[in-house]
Design a protein around this motif. Structure first.
Motif, PDB file in Angstrom:
ATOM      1  N   PHE A 113     -48.692  -6.237  -6.035  1.00 27.66           N
ATOM      2  CA  PHE A 113     -48.744  -6.653  -4.627  1.00 27.66           C
ATOM      3  C   PHE A 113     -49.741  -7.773  -4.357  1.00 27.66           C
ATOM      4  O   PHE A 113     -49.648  -8.451  -3.346  1.00 27.66           O
ATOM      5  N   ALA A 114     -50.761  -7.909  -5.233  1.00 32.01           N
ATOM      6  CA  ALA A 114     -51.865  -8.852  -5.009  1.00 32.01           C
ATOM      7  C   ALA A 114     -52.395  -8.703  -3.571  1.00 32.01           C
ATOM      8  O   ALA A 114     -52.565  -9.676  -2.846  1.00 32.01           O
ATOM      9  N   ARG A 115     -52.625  -7.459  -3.177  1.00 29.07           N
ATOM     10  CA  ARG A 115     -53.167  -7.187  -1.832  1.00 29.07           C
ATOM     11  C   ARG A 115     -54.312  -6.188  -1.940  1.00 29.07           C
ATOM     12  O   ARG A 115     -54.419  -5.460  -2.939  1.00 29.07           O
ATOM     13  N   SER A 116     -55.081  -6.082  -0.884  1.00 35.99           N
ATOM     14  CA  SER A 116     -56.228  -5.163  -0.892  1.00 35.99           C
ATOM     15  C   SER A 116     -55.731  -3.726  -0.737  1.00 35.99           C
ATOM     16  O   SER A 116     -54.592  -3.488  -0.297  1.00 35.99           O
ATOM     17  N   GLU A 117     -56.616  -2.774  -1.054  1.00 39.67           N
ATOM     18  CA  GLU A 117     -56.279  -1.347  -0.900  1.00 39.67           C
ATOM     19  C   GLU A 117     -55.822  -1.069   0.528  1.00 39.67           C
ATOM     20  O   GLU A 117     -54.794  -0.437   0.770  1.00 39.67           O
ATOM     21  N   ASP A 118     -56.617  -1.560   1.502  1.00 37.97           N
ATOM     22  CA  ASP A 118     -56.306  -1.254   2.900  1.00 37.97           C
ATOM     23  C   ASP A 118     -54.962  -1.848   3.329  1.00 37.97           C
ATOM     24  O   ASP A 118     -54.203  -1.220   4.075  1.00 37.97           O
ATOM     25  N   ALA A 119     -54.685  -3.065   2.821  1.00 35.62           N
ATOM     26  CA  ALA A 119     -53.426  -3.718   3.219  1.00 35.62           C
ATOM     27  C   ALA A 119     -52.218  -2.935   2.684  1.00 35.62           C
ATOM     28  O   ALA A 119     -51.219  -2.730   3.390  1.00 35.62           O
ATOM     29  N   VAL A 120     -52.327  -2.484   1.424  1.00 33.43           N
ATOM     30  CA  VAL A 120     -51.199  -1.726   0.846  1.00 33.43           C
ATOM     31  C   VAL A 120     -51.048  -0.392   1.574  1.00 33.43           C
ATOM     32  O   VAL A 120     -49.925   0.022   1.913  1.00 33.43           O
ATOM     33  N   MET A 121     -52.191   0.248   1.852  1.00 33.37           N
ATOM     34  CA  MET A 121     -52.124   1.543   2.554  1.00 33.37           C
ATOM     35  C   MET A 121     -51.452   1.367   3.926  1.00 33.37           C
ATOM     36  O   MET A 121     -50.640   2.189   4.348  1.00 33.37           O
ATOM     37  N   GLN A 122     -51.781   0.265   4.579  1.00 32.07           N
ATOM     38  CA  GLN A 122     -51.188   0.009   5.902  1.00 32.07           C
ATOM     39  C   GLN A 122     -49.669  -0.156   5.807  1.00 32.07           C
ATOM     40  O   GLN A 122     -48.920   0.312   6.660  1.00 32.07           O
ATOM     41  N   MET A 123     -49.225  -0.820   4.697  1.00 31.44           N
ATOM     42  CA  MET A 123     -47.769  -0.964   4.491  1.00 31.44           C
ATOM     43  C   MET A 123     -47.114   0.418   4.443  1.00 31.44           C
ATOM     44  O   MET A 123     -46.044   0.654   5.025  1.00 31.44           O
ATOM     45  N   GLY A 124     -47.768   1.335   3.712  1.00 29.28           N
ATOM     46  CA  GLY A 124     -47.245   2.702   3.580  1.00 29.28           C
ATOM     47  C   GLY A 124     -47.210   3.420   4.915  1.00 29.28           C
ATOM     48  O   GLY A 124     -46.201   4.061   5.265  1.00 29.28           O
ATOM     49  N   VAL A 125     -48.295   3.296   5.662  1.00 26.41           N
ATOM     50  CA  VAL A 125     -48.372   3.963   6.966  1.00 26.41           C
ATOM     51  C   VAL A 125     -47.289   3.423   7.906  1.00 26.41           C
ATOM     52  O   VAL A 125     -46.573   4.181   8.560  1.00 26.41           O
ATOM     53  N   ASP A 126     -47.143   2.102   7.920  1.00 27.58           N
ATOM     54  CA  ASP A 126     -46.118   1.494   8.795  1.00 27.58           C
ATOM     55  C   ASP A 126     -44.714   1.969   8.387  1.00 27.58           C
ATOM     56  O   ASP A 126     -43.868   2.247   9.245  1.00 27.58           O
ATOM     57  N   ALA A 127     -44.496   2.045   7.069  1.00 24.60           N
ATOM     58  CA  ALA A 127     -43.174   2.473   6.583  1.00 24.60           C
ATOM     59  C   ALA A 127     -42.885   3.907   7.030  1.00 24.60           C
ATOM     60  O   ALA A 127     -41.779   4.216   7.494  1.00 24.60           O
ATOM     61  N   VAL A 128     -43.879   4.792   6.890  1.00 28.80           N
ATOM     62  CA  VAL A 128     -43.671   6.194   7.290  1.00 28.80           C
ATOM     63  C   VAL A 128     -43.416   6.261   8.795  1.00 28.80           C
ATOM     64  O   VAL A 128     -42.497   6.955   9.254  1.00 28.80           O
ATOM     65  N   LYS A 129     -44.226   5.516   9.570  1.00 33.35           N
ATOM     66  CA  LYS A 129     -44.047   5.559  11.034  1.00 33.35           C
ATOM     67  C   LYS A 129     -42.635   5.111  11.404  1.00 33.35           C
ATOM     68  O   LYS A 129     -41.984   5.695  12.268  1.00 33.35           O
ATOM     69  N   TYR A 130     -42.159   4.064  10.722  1.00 33.99           N
ATOM     70  CA  TYR A 130     -40.813   3.581  11.029  1.00 33.99           C
ATOM     71  C   TYR A 130     -39.762   4.633  10.634  1.00 33.99           C
ATOM     72  O   TYR A 130     -38.848   4.948  11.404  1.00 33.99           O
ATOM     73  N   ALA A 131     -39.909   5.209   9.412  1.00 30.66           N
ATOM     74  CA  ALA A 131     -38.935   6.215   8.942  1.00 30.66           C
ATOM     75  C   ALA A 131     -38.888   7.404   9.897  1.00 30.66           C
ATOM     76  O   ALA A 131     -37.824   7.979  10.150  1.00 30.66           O
ATOM     77  N   LYS A 132     -40.056   7.772  10.457  1.00 28.61           N
ATOM     78  CA  LYS A 132     -40.111   8.912  11.382  1.00 28.61           C
ATOM     79  C   LYS A 132     -39.340   8.665  12.680  1.00 28.61           C
ATOM     80  O   LYS A 132     -38.982   9.598  13.382  1.00 28.61           O
ATOM     81  N   THR A 133     -39.118   7.383  13.014  1.00 24.14           N
ATOM     82  CA  THR A 133     -38.313   7.119  14.214  1.00 24.14           C
ATOM     83  C   THR A 133     -36.834   7.416  13.936  1.00 24.14           C
ATOM     84  O   THR A 133     -36.025   7.527  14.840  1.00 24.14           O
ATOM     85  N   LEU A 134     -36.498   7.524  12.630  1.00 24.70           N
ATOM     86  CA  LEU A 134     -35.096   7.747  12.262  1.00 24.70           C
ATOM     87  C   LEU A 134     -34.813   9.212  11.913  1.00 24.70           C
ATOM     88  O   LEU A 134     -33.779   9.753  12.280  1.00 24.70           O
TER      89      LEU A 134
END
Ligand code: KIV
Ligand code: ZN
Length: 518
Positions: A113-134
């Protein structure tokens, strides 16, 4: 203390299917999913719908056909389009859930990913939040967990659980873990997770690169894992995944140690294993635990003597427990309809249509005349071959007759094919008899296919063994499999090739239908 139930997710159709040569078409995937239903797995990971239109369609069909009783999921990377594809393909199942995967190890963060720990974690959190809307149920996999920094791994788990993840799956993606260490990791995660939210299910997913996938999975169960991800025959990326049959029988035979049970119908294990071998053409190593041909064979004199005195002397589980008794019945041409029907039914097939049964019985008699002794193994292949015959016969080729003359100069083949009411005839020479045969069939069908893999082996015991041919052909960059069995190996080779060509035609028809549906 009462036993704890462990949930079993089968990922043969997703992780297993990533294996080169294990690609199945939609009909085959549905057939396998129906067998997983008979096996009583709790959950099926049916595919990776964002990877192709074909995979999407197959997942959708599985959700429709077996999703009434089994929970269905499919894999998504932590991106909206993948999550949408999973949702759209599984939404018709009774109890669907979205599976999101995202790496947590330093190597994944830095190199992938060439991204920071926090940035990758945020991707995961956003993905879960989006999946939960479905959907209400979302599984989050911390890819490469066993090589991740523990505190970062935990911070990720905490964040995605707070975002709504209902299952946390801890993968040993590269098969690096060892049992004591992996068990310890699961115990530490479990202790914190129970404090955070005790309704969240803790799951594990192991790979077998060091031959420790089963041991790691069992160690994780001992340390609190409530769900395991496995494949039949241990099929999967590289050295494969945790083998379902090994974990299930490990828990069953050593219930006194693990104190856990599963819902698996163990008597369906061998059947499921054989079906997978049949569909993929990938053989199980003969000494593989539980499903290998020799797993219950005792050859040494000392062992046989001990067994005759008492089975428990050398047997920790009986072949019957995994469906093994089915293998020992021997039929002959004089066995009659009743015995044949019995054998067919014991293998889990039901042929209620009388006409269909008579056709099958005719094929059985032909086989019994040629082989003299017909084992359940043979009946199984005979029935699956017959049932696999697609409805769309008018569009597909059938072998009407053939003749092959071989010598060291000009091996020659003549073939007559039928397609609906059309009859096509031709001859060709080749480098050898099979080459000549394939050359004429290719010319007659006028399809630009290349043979990429050809394998022949014997599938049953006895002098009159049946030869099974499994091959792959490529067409327009896609790979198709063809299989056939016959006591005549040249005929089996011709039919396998024709079946491969028919798979191309079926795929082209399926694609055209999908386009019309859209
Ligand atoms: O091996 C792995 O990490 C995976 C995940 C998608 C669970 O297959
Ligand atoms: Zn995996």
């Amino acid at each position: 203390m009462t036993n704890r139930n462990v949930l079993v997710l089968d990922t043969t159709l997703r992780d297993g299917e990533q294996v080169p040569g294990a690609k199945l078409n939609t009909l085959q995937k549905i057939e396998f999913a129906q067998q997983l239903k008979r096996l009583h797995v709790d959950m099926i990971e049916a595919g990776f719908p964002a990877s192709s239109q074909g995979d999407f369609h197959a997942v959708q069909q599985i959700a429709k056909k077996v999703g009434d009783q089994i929970s269905i999921t499919a894999l998504a990377r932590a991106v909206k389009s993948d999550i949408d594809a999973v949702y759209e393909s599984i939404k018709l199942a009774q109890n669907p859930f979205i599976h999101i995967v995202l790496g947590t190890s330093n190597i994944h963060l830095e190199k992938k990913f060439a991204r920071s720990e926090d940035a990758v974690m945020q991707m995961g959190v956003d993905a879960v939040k989006y999946a939960k809307t479905l959907l209400p149920e979302v599984q989050y996999s911390t890819e490469d967990a066993s090589r991740s920094d523990y505190e970062y791994l935990w911070r990720t788990i905490e964040a995605v659980v707070k975002a709504g993840a209902t299952i946390i799956n801890v993968p040993d993606t590269v098969g690096y873990a060892v049992p004591e260490e992996f068990g310890d990791l699961i115990r530490r995660i479990n202790e914190r997770l129970k404090n955070l939210d005790d309704k969240v299910i803790l799951s594990v997913h192991c790979h077998n690169d060091l031959g420790m996938a089963t041991a790691n999975t069992l160690s994780a169960i001992k340390n609190g894992a409530q769900k395991v991800e496995c494949t039949i025959n241990g099929l999967g990326e590289r050295a494969g995944n945790t083998s379902l049959e090994e974990v299930v029988m490990g828990l069953k035979v050593r219930e006194n140690f693990y104190g856990c049970t599963t819902r698996i119908q163990t008597k369906e294990i061998l059947q499921t294993s054989r079906l997978l071998t049949h569909l993929t053409g990938l053989d199980v190593q003969v000494n593989k635990a539980i499903t290998g041909d020799n797993a219950f064979a005792h050859s040494s004199g000392i062992h046989q003597d001990g067994l005759l005195k008492d089975k428990n002397v050398y047997e920790i589980m009986s072949p019957e427990e995994v469906g093994g008794e089915k293998m020992e019945l021997i039929l002959t041409a004089r066995s009659g309809r009743h015995a044949f029907k019995n054998a067919v039914e014991r293998m889990g097939f039901s042929v209620t249509n009388t006409e269909e049964f008579e056709l099958l019985f005719e094929k059985f008699i032909t086989l019994a005349d040629a082989k003299k002794e017909v084992y359940d193994h043979d009946v199984f292949y005979l029935v699956t071959e017959h049932l696999n015959k697609p409805q769309s016969r008018g569009h597909l080729y059938e072998l009407a007759s053939f003749q092959v003359v071989t010598n060291d100069q000009y091996p020659t083949a003549s073939v007559e094919l039928k397609k609906g009411s059309d009859v096509l005839r031709g001859s060709s020479i080749g480098d050898g008899p099979i080459d000549a045969l394939y050359s004429v069939i290719k010319t007659l069908t006028d399809l630009d296919v290349q043979l990429t893999h050809y394998k022949i082996n014997s599938i049953s015991r006895g002098k009159e063994a049946v030869g099974r041919v499994h091959l792959q052909i490529s067409c327009d960059g896609k790979t198709y499999t063809g299989r056939a069995m016959d006591t005549d190996i040249i005929k089996a080779s011709a039919i396998a090739y024709i079946n491969g060509i028919n798979a191309v035609i079926l795929d082209q028809m399926e694609l055209a239908e999908n386009l019309v549906e859209q």
